[in-house]
Design a protein around this motif. Structure first.
Motif, short mmCIF file in Angstrom:
data_model
loop_
_atom_site.label_atom_id
_atom_site.label_comp_id
_atom_site.label_asym_id
_atom_site.label_seq_id
_atom_site.Cartn_x
_atom_site.Cartn_y
_atom_site.Cartn_z
N ASN A 1 -6.05 5.90 4.60
CA ASN A 1 -7.26 6.63 4.91
C ASN A 1 -7.11 8.07 4.42
O ASN A 1 -6.23 8.77 4.89
CB ASN A 1 -7.49 6.62 6.42
N PRO A 2 -7.94 8.55 3.49
CA PRO A 2 -9.10 7.93 2.87
C PRO A 2 -8.86 7.55 1.40
O PRO A 2 -9.80 7.22 0.70
CB PRO A 2 -10.13 9.06 2.92
N THR A 3 -7.61 7.62 0.95
CA THR A 3 -7.33 7.45 -0.48
C THR A 3 -7.30 5.99 -0.91
O THR A 3 -7.30 5.69 -2.11
CB THR A 3 -5.99 8.10 -0.85
N LEU A 4 -7.24 5.06 0.06
CA LEU A 4 -7.25 3.63 -0.19
C LEU A 4 -6.07 3.16 -1.06
O LEU A 4 -6.16 2.12 -1.72
CB LEU A 4 -8.58 3.16 -0.79
N LYS A 5 -4.96 3.93 -1.06
CA LYS A 5 -3.75 3.44 -1.67
C LYS A 5 -3.21 2.29 -0.81
O LYS A 5 -3.43 2.25 0.41
CB LYS A 5 -2.69 4.54 -1.76
N VAL A 6 -2.52 1.34 -1.44
CA VAL A 6 -2.06 0.14 -0.74
C VAL A 6 -0.54 0.16 -0.62
O VAL A 6 0.17 0.18 -1.62
CB VAL A 6 -2.54 -1.13 -1.46
N ASN A 7 -0.06 0.17 0.61
CA ASN A 7 1.38 0.07 0.86
C ASN A 7 1.84 -1.37 0.75
O ASN A 7 1.13 -2.30 1.17
CB ASN A 7 1.71 0.61 2.25
N ASP A 8 3.02 -1.58 0.22
CA ASP A 8 3.60 -2.91 0.07
C ASP A 8 4.32 -3.25 1.37
O ASP A 8 5.48 -2.88 1.59
CB ASP A 8 4.57 -2.93 -1.11
N ILE A 9 3.64 -3.97 2.26
CA ILE A 9 4.18 -4.24 3.59
C ILE A 9 5.48 -5.03 3.50
O ILE A 9 6.48 -4.71 4.17
CB ILE A 9 3.16 -5.00 4.46
N ARG A 10 5.51 -6.06 2.68
CA ARG A 10 6.71 -6.90 2.59
C ARG A 10 7.91 -6.11 2.07
O ARG A 10 9.02 -6.21 2.62
CB ARG A 10 6.45 -8.12 1.71
N ALA A 11 7.69 -5.29 1.04
CA ALA A 11 8.80 -4.50 0.48
C ALA A 11 9.29 -3.46 1.48
O ALA A 11 10.50 -3.25 1.63
CB ALA A 11 8.36 -3.83 -0.81
N LEU A 12 8.37 -2.81 2.18
CA LEU A 12 8.76 -1.82 3.18
C LEU A 12 9.48 -2.48 4.35
O LEU A 12 10.45 -1.92 4.89
CB LEU A 12 7.53 -1.06 3.68
N ALA A 13 9.02 -3.66 4.75
CA ALA A 13 9.66 -4.37 5.86
C ALA A 13 11.09 -4.77 5.50
O ALA A 13 12.01 -4.66 6.32
CB ALA A 13 8.85 -5.60 6.24
N ASP A 14 11.28 -5.25 4.28
CA ASP A 14 12.64 -5.61 3.85
C ASP A 14 13.55 -4.38 3.87
O ASP A 14 14.73 -4.48 4.24
CB ASP A 14 12.60 -6.19 2.43
#
Length: 434
Positions: A193-206
């Motif tokens: 919010n508000p840039t709408l960049k997408v975090n890589d949930i799987r990569a960050l979780a690993d």
């Protein structure tokens, strides 16, 4: 050695029941869980009578012979039967696969706990206060302005340092973790919010698993229909139920889901003592509105995609940010972890700030099919200016780093119909450049 007493048991259960290759719930199953088995009455009362002295004692010990939540029938600041129903629904929408996997394995202990709060910020504050001690550190991406502000206040008042970095750059997150051993969590929104960049949930979780710290995902912009972070490896999930879960701008609320022992032994204490519990009526409103969540959000995403494509071709628009546009820098990532592209669009007008103000003032009129307002997720479309509104408290240099420019406009697309909204946007954009 883990920084948290609850970590090892959680990781064992997370690997068994939560993380999975299937990243979305079956749509029909999701719809059935959203509709539920019947909306409960509104238990609009503060205090509940006990059946006996022993019953009261057991409830304060967190025990219940009848199977309902023991704290839901003591005092509404601790819980309420109407809120308990909403907790179950949100839990199923985010975690039905965990329930199914645990039942198949004959698991006797709960895996995930859930608390409904009086606001999204209530959920965020409860989670972070339960997680962090004075002197601890946190990694945080680009987030809602009040979340950003809260963390900056905590650093001044309690010495809890936040590393505000681009969390969509997993290598940067890794480097920051390597250099700062006091970090006890990574907090992201995705899309941001508000840039709408997408975090890589799987990569960050690993990555966070290796450092034995939780990945906290604010899933507000997606709702459980579009994205289910536990399936991708998240440890704690947060929602502002005010937004897509409510969908009609009729109440304020939040939801916090996380490892059972963390929720029971750490988060619940702050929850009840801070008084962030919702009113029974707000819980009832959200329980009612969640029933058509997927129907609403699906159509909102369809509308948003059409509008994003229109804006991308508009000669007076210099930049459009929407996760399912191929021009988005994280397009492939978004396609891998989101069911649809969402109903949020950010864009920049040629003509800069002055043109943006004119466009927003156009939609402030009563004869246009969009409102000048800062919320999101409603069936009503909203338009706002992040730099001067939702993110006004973020330091100027930080806004520049994040990409929150003076000409950036954010739209939450509703259900007015894409053709009607496109026609109004076209007229407003042209008027803004006269």
């Amino acid at each position: 050695m883990s920084k948290f007493a609850w970590w090892d048991k959680w990781i064992e259960k997370k690997k068994k029941y939560a993380k999975c290759d299937s990243i979305f719930a079956d749509e029909d199953v999701f719809n059935a869980k959203a509709v539920g088995t019947g909306l409960p009455p509104i238990y609009q009362k503060s205090t509940f009578n006990f059946q006996s002295a022993e019953d009261g004692k057991l409830r304060f010990l967190g025990k219940s012979k009848s199977g309902e939540r023991p704290y839901a029938r003591i005092y509404t600041r601790l819980g309420n039967p109407t809120t308990e129903y909403l907790e179950k629904v949100i839990f199923q929408l985010e975690c039905q696969h965990i329930i199914d996997n645990a039942l198949d394995a004959d698991e006797k202990e709960p895996t995930i706990g859930v608390l409904i709060t009086s606001s999204g910020m209530g959920a965020i504050s409860t989670a972070l206060m339960a997680l962090l001690d004075s002197g601890d550190e946190l990694i945080c991406g680009t987030v809602y302005g009040c979340t950003d502000s809260l963390l900056r206040h905590w650093e001044k008042k309690y010495g809890i340092k936040t590393h505000f970095i681009d969390t969509t750059d997993t290598e940067l997150v890794k480097k920051t973790l390597e250099e700062n051993p006091k970090i006890k969590g990574v907090y992201v929104e995705t899309p941001e919010n508000p840039t709408l960049k997408v975090n890589d949930i799987r990569a960050l979780a690993d990555l966070t698993e290796k450092y034995e710290i939780p990945l906290i995902v604010d899933n507000t912009f997606c709702s459980p229909y579009i994205q289910q972070p536990f399936r991708l490896g998240a440890d704690i999930v947060i929602h502002s139920t005010t937004k897509y879960i409510n969908g009609h701008s009729t109440s304020v609320g939040g939801a916090l889901l996380g490892p059972w022992e963390f929720m029971l032994n750490y988060a619940f204490g702050f929850y009840k003592d801070l008084g962030v519990t919702p009113s029974p009526f707000d819980s009832w409103l959200n329980a009612q509105n969640v029933q058509d969540l997927s129907v609403r959000v699906k159509q909102q995403c369809i509308n948003a995609f059409e509008i994003a494509k229109f804006l991308e071709k508009h000669e007076l628009v210099s930049k459009v940010i929407y996760p399912f546009l191929e021009s988005h820098p994280h397009y492939e990532r978004a396609k891998k972890q989101m069911r649809m592209g969402g109903a949020m669009i950010s864009f920049e007008l040629k003509g800069g700030y002055d043109a943006a103000v004119k466009l927003m003032n156009y939609f402030a009129r009563h004869d246009t099919p969009m409102e000048l307002a800062v919320s999101l997720g409603s069936v009503i479309s909203y338009i706002q200016h992040p730099a001067s509104m939702t993110h006004s408290e973020v330091p100027k240099e930080e806004k520049e780093r994040m990409g929150i420019t003076e000409e950036l406009i954010r739209i939450s697309v509703g259900l007015e119909g894409s053709r009607i909204l496109i026609e109004a946007l076209d007229e407003g954009i042209k008027l803004a450049h006269k």
